[in-house]
Design a protein around this motif. Structure first.
Motif, PDB file in Angstrom:
ATOM      1  N   ASN A  26      -1.662  19.484  -2.921  1.00 17.54           N
ATOM      2  CA  ASN A  26      -2.679  19.014  -3.456  1.00 17.54           C
ATOM      3  C   ASN A  26      -2.639  17.407  -3.828  1.00 17.54           C
ATOM      4  O   ASN A  26      -3.523  16.526  -3.397  1.00 17.54           O
ATOM      5  N   ALA A  27      -1.503  16.925  -4.146  1.00 18.78           N
ATOM      6  CA  ALA A  27      -1.123  15.604  -4.192  1.00 18.78           C
ATOM      7  C   ALA A  27      -1.072  15.018  -3.037  1.00 18.78           C
ATOM      8  O   ALA A  27      -1.699  13.613  -2.662  1.00 18.78           O
ATOM      9  N   PHE A  28      -0.548  15.212  -1.724  1.00 13.87           N
ATOM     10  CA  PHE A  28      -0.881  15.093  -0.532  1.00 13.87           C
ATOM     11  C   PHE A  28      -1.986  14.726   0.044  1.00 13.87           C
ATOM     12  O   PHE A  28      -2.515  13.857   0.769  1.00 13.87           O
ATOM     13  N   ALA A  29      -2.846  15.789  -0.321  1.00  9.03           N
ATOM     14  CA  ALA A  29      -4.326  15.918   0.415  1.00  9.03           C
ATOM     15  C   ALA A  29      -5.275  14.737  -0.348  1.00  9.03           C
ATOM     16  O   ALA A  29      -5.740  13.955   0.146  1.00  9.03           O
ATOM     17  N   GLU A  30      -4.743  14.719  -1.709  1.00  9.79           N
ATOM     18  CA  GLU A  30      -5.497  13.797  -2.582  1.00  9.79           C
ATOM     19  C   GLU A  30      -5.234  12.335  -2.068  1.00  9.79           C
ATOM     20  O   GLU A  30      -6.284  11.403  -1.834  1.00  9.79           O
ATOM     21  N   ALA A  31      -3.962  12.001  -2.026  1.00 10.63           N
ATOM     22  CA  ALA A  31      -3.625  10.623  -1.571  1.00 10.63           C
ATOM     23  C   ALA A  31      -3.901  10.419  -0.205  1.00 10.63           C
ATOM     24  O   ALA A  31      -4.558   9.259   0.072  1.00 10.63           O
ATOM     25  N   ALA A  32      -4.024  11.453   0.737  1.00 12.82           N
ATOM     26  CA  ALA A  32      -4.684  11.364   2.167  1.00 12.82           C
ATOM     27  C   ALA A  32      -6.044  10.874   2.273  1.00 12.82           C
ATOM     28  O   ALA A  32      -6.354  10.208   3.011  1.00 12.82           O
ATOM     29  N   MET A  33      -6.765  11.632   1.381  1.00 16.85           N
ATOM     30  CA  MET A  33      -7.989  11.305   1.345  1.00 16.85           C
ATOM     31  C   MET A  33      -8.361   9.918   0.930  1.00 16.85           C
ATOM     32  O   MET A  33      -9.205   9.369   1.522  1.00 16.85           O
ATOM     33  N   VAL A  34      -7.740   9.539   0.080  1.00 21.11           N
ATOM     34  CA  VAL A  34      -7.856   8.015  -0.657  1.00 21.11           C
ATOM     35  C   VAL A  34      -7.521   7.037   0.301  1.00 21.11           C
ATOM     36  O   VAL A  34      -8.296   6.260   0.776  1.00 21.11           O
ATOM     37  N   GLY A  35      -6.279   7.319   1.253  1.00 18.46           N
ATOM     38  CA  GLY A  35      -5.991   6.349   2.098  1.00 18.46           C
ATOM     39  C   GLY A  35      -6.742   6.513   3.548  1.00 18.46           C
ATOM     40  O   GLY A  35      -7.150   5.488   3.935  1.00 18.46           O
ATOM     41  N   GLY A  36      -7.521   7.613   3.782  1.00 17.07           N
ATOM     42  CA  GLY A  36      -8.150   7.680   5.073  1.00 17.07           C
ATOM     43  C   GLY A  36      -9.609   7.197   4.432  1.00 17.07           C
ATOM     44  O   GLY A  36     -10.181   6.288   5.685  1.00 17.07           O
ATOM     45  N   LEU A  37     -10.083   7.402   3.236  1.00 17.30           N
ATOM     46  CA  LEU A  37     -11.202   6.729   2.782  1.00 17.30           C
ATOM     47  C   LEU A  37     -11.193   5.128   2.907  1.00 17.30           C
ATOM     48  O   LEU A  37     -12.133   4.482   3.323  1.00 17.30           O
ATOM     49  N   ALA A  38     -10.062   4.518   2.334  1.00 16.88           N
ATOM     50  CA  ALA A  38      -9.960   3.157   2.188  1.00 16.88           C
ATOM     51  C   ALA A  38      -9.847   2.664   3.770  1.00 16.88           C
ATOM     52  O   ALA A  38     -10.570   1.344   3.794  1.00 16.88           O
ATOM     53  N   ASP A  39      -9.142   3.204   4.676  1.00 17.83           N
ATOM     54  CA  ASP A  39      -9.218   2.513   6.058  1.00 17.83           C
ATOM     55  C   ASP A  39     -10.264   2.901   6.710  1.00 17.83           C
ATOM     56  O   ASP A  39     -10.587   1.937   7.573  1.00 17.83           O
ATOM     57  N   TRP A  40     -11.092   4.064   6.444  1.00 18.32           N
ATOM     58  CA  TRP A  40     -12.486   3.906   7.111  1.00 18.32           C
ATOM     59  C   TRP A  40     -13.404   2.872   6.501  1.00 18.32           C
ATOM     60  O   TRP A  40     -14.164   2.136   7.727  1.00 18.32           O
ATOM     61  N   PHE A  41     -13.250   2.635   5.302  1.00 17.34           N
ATOM     62  CA  PHE A  41     -14.099   1.539   4.665  1.00 17.34           C
ATOM     63  C   PHE A  41     -13.584   0.172   5.421  1.00 17.34           C
ATOM     64  O   PHE A  41     -14.568  -0.632   6.032  1.00 17.34           O
ATOM     65  N   ALA A  42     -12.337   0.004   5.771  1.00 16.40           N
ATOM     66  CA  ALA A  42     -11.773  -1.308   5.936  1.00 16.40           C
ATOM     67  C   ALA A  42     -12.306  -1.525   7.500  1.00 16.40           C
ATOM     68  O   ALA A  42     -12.769  -2.587   7.929  1.00 16.40           O
ATOM     69  N   VAL A  43     -11.984  -0.643   8.411  1.00 14.38           N
ATOM     70  CA  VAL A  43     -12.483  -0.447   9.994  1.00 14.38           C
ATOM     71  C   VAL A  43     -13.939  -0.696   9.886  1.00 14.38           C
ATOM     72  O   VAL A  43     -14.471  -1.505  10.769  1.00 14.38           O
TER      73      VAL A  43
END
Length: 405
Positions: A33-50
């Protein structure tokens, strides 16, 4: 790649939601759950940046998003300044040109000929020849000939021929180049006199008085005149310092001076030139010459195997070999190419970078966004994928530290 990155983000969100109710059943679910939560946050952050680079995320006018289309004019000026500073400067171009052997490259290109003159140079010559033939055949021959004639006539009207003729004659006299012409003229007079001896005898006899004719001296007088003329021509031919030739040289020198300084003579020469240009006979003569030139050019290009085509091909091959093997010729050609390109950059560099800047500024927001996004390509989506994976790993490490501590 965009679908892959989005699928990974959706998968992390699904894992996060699915594992949240299972956190108390086993410690391993906490790590997942911790991996998925942090991965979701990182993916959303980079999607927003791109996404923020090229457009407003979800269409929302968030400040400092849609960076490229909003700042396309500044980007255009920055690109132009980058080109101006790092590429289109005489020093940079000269340094790069010193590293290039333009002459050798041109020689290799010209020398690459197949069995039938094929290869780089042959294809270029064939293509250019076909285009030239199509041009000559598509245009109206009469109209084209008249246009060429009119262009030549306009250029001839601008040139004052009298001073030009005077300088040419003056230079020929100074170098003695007129002497063979005088020799040829003397020989021509001698041949003409020989062909018309009977006419000269009749003229002398008709002008003799009755007493001379009664005594029969008219024939001897005519013979003496002919002998005297032959002797004079022979002496003039063998003696370059003969008085008659000296007087002739003085007359030509005086004529050369008058052609340059005598206003009346110059006006007469110009009038004669204009009369010649306006003469219909000259137009008819030129049209005949032009048609022969046009047909000859078409025949020459259509039959590259003829003598002229072979000579051209051989000349091109010889030029290529010389550029390949002659170091002094290479130095001269390379120096000319370097100086020419440096001069172009020095004179037109600002216009070139100005063209780049104006072109980019003229693009609309959608065009510049699409072109830059396609140029960067897959790497943009790898940013999102890496952000998802790195974020998940960071979340996993943080969860491990909280468990240990």
């Amino acid at each position: 790649m965009r679908l892959t990155a989005t699928a990974m983000l959706v998968a992390m969100a699904a894992i996060f939601v699915a594992t949240h109710p299972l956190l108390g059943t086993h410690p391993a679910w906490g790590y997942v759950n911790a991996f998925a939560e942090a991965a979701m946050v990182g993916g959303l952050a980079d999607w927003f940046a791109v996404t923020a680079l090229f457009r407003h995320p979800l269409g929302l006018p968030i400040p400092h998003t849609a960076i490229i289309p909003t700042n396309k004019n500044r980007i255009a000026d920055t690109m132009a300044d980058f080109l101006r500073t790092n590429f289109l400067t005489p020093v940079v171009v000269a340094r790069r040109m010193r590293e290039m052997n333009v002459a050798r490259a041109a020689g290799d290109f010209l020398a690459q000929r197949g069995e039938r003159g094929e290869g780089g140079a042959g294809r270029v010559m064939a293509g250019a020849g076909a285009l030239f033939v199509e041009l000559l055949e598509s245009l109206d021959p009469d109209r084209l000939g008249l246009q060429v004639k009119a262009g030549l006539a306009r250029q001839a009207e601008k040139i004052e021929v009298a001073p030009l003729l005077g300088k040419m004659l003056q230079g020929a006299i100074a170098d003695g180049r007129h002497r063979p012409l005088i020799d040829g003229f003397i020989r021509w007079v001698g041949v003409a006199l020989e062909d018309n001896e009977d006419m000269v005898r009749r003229m002398v006899q008709q002008r003799a008085n009755a007493v001379i004719r009664w005594t029969g001296l008219d024939a001897r007088l005519a013979e003496s005149v002919l002998n005297g003329l032959y002797k004079l021509l022979a002496e003039m031919h063998v003696d370059p310092n003969h008085p008659v030739r000296v007087r002739l040289d003085e007359g030509l020198a005086h004529l050369a001076q008058d052609l340059q300084s005598d206003a009346a003579l110059r006006a007469r020469v110009e009038q004669a030139k204009n009369d010649l240009l306006a003469n219909p006979a000259l137009s008819d003569w030129w049209m005949g010459v032009w048609e022969r030139i046009r047909l000859s050019l078409i025949a020459m290009v259509r039959n590259p195997g003829n003598a002229m085509g072979g000579q051209i091909g051989a000349s091109v091959a010889e030029l290529g070999a010389a550029l390949q093997t002659d170091p002094r010729l290479q130095v001269q050609v390379n120096r000319f190419a370097r100086r020419t390109l440096v001069g172009v950059v020095n004179r037109y560099g600002e216009q070139i970078v100005g063209l780049v800047s104006a072109t980019v500024k003229g693009w609309d927001a959608t065009t510049i966004t699409t072109r830059i996004e396609r140029a960067v390509g897959r790497d943009l989506q790898f940013i999102r994928i890496n952000g998802t994976l790195v974020g998940g790993l960071v979340g996993l490490v943080l969860h491990l530290l909280t468990e240990v501590l």
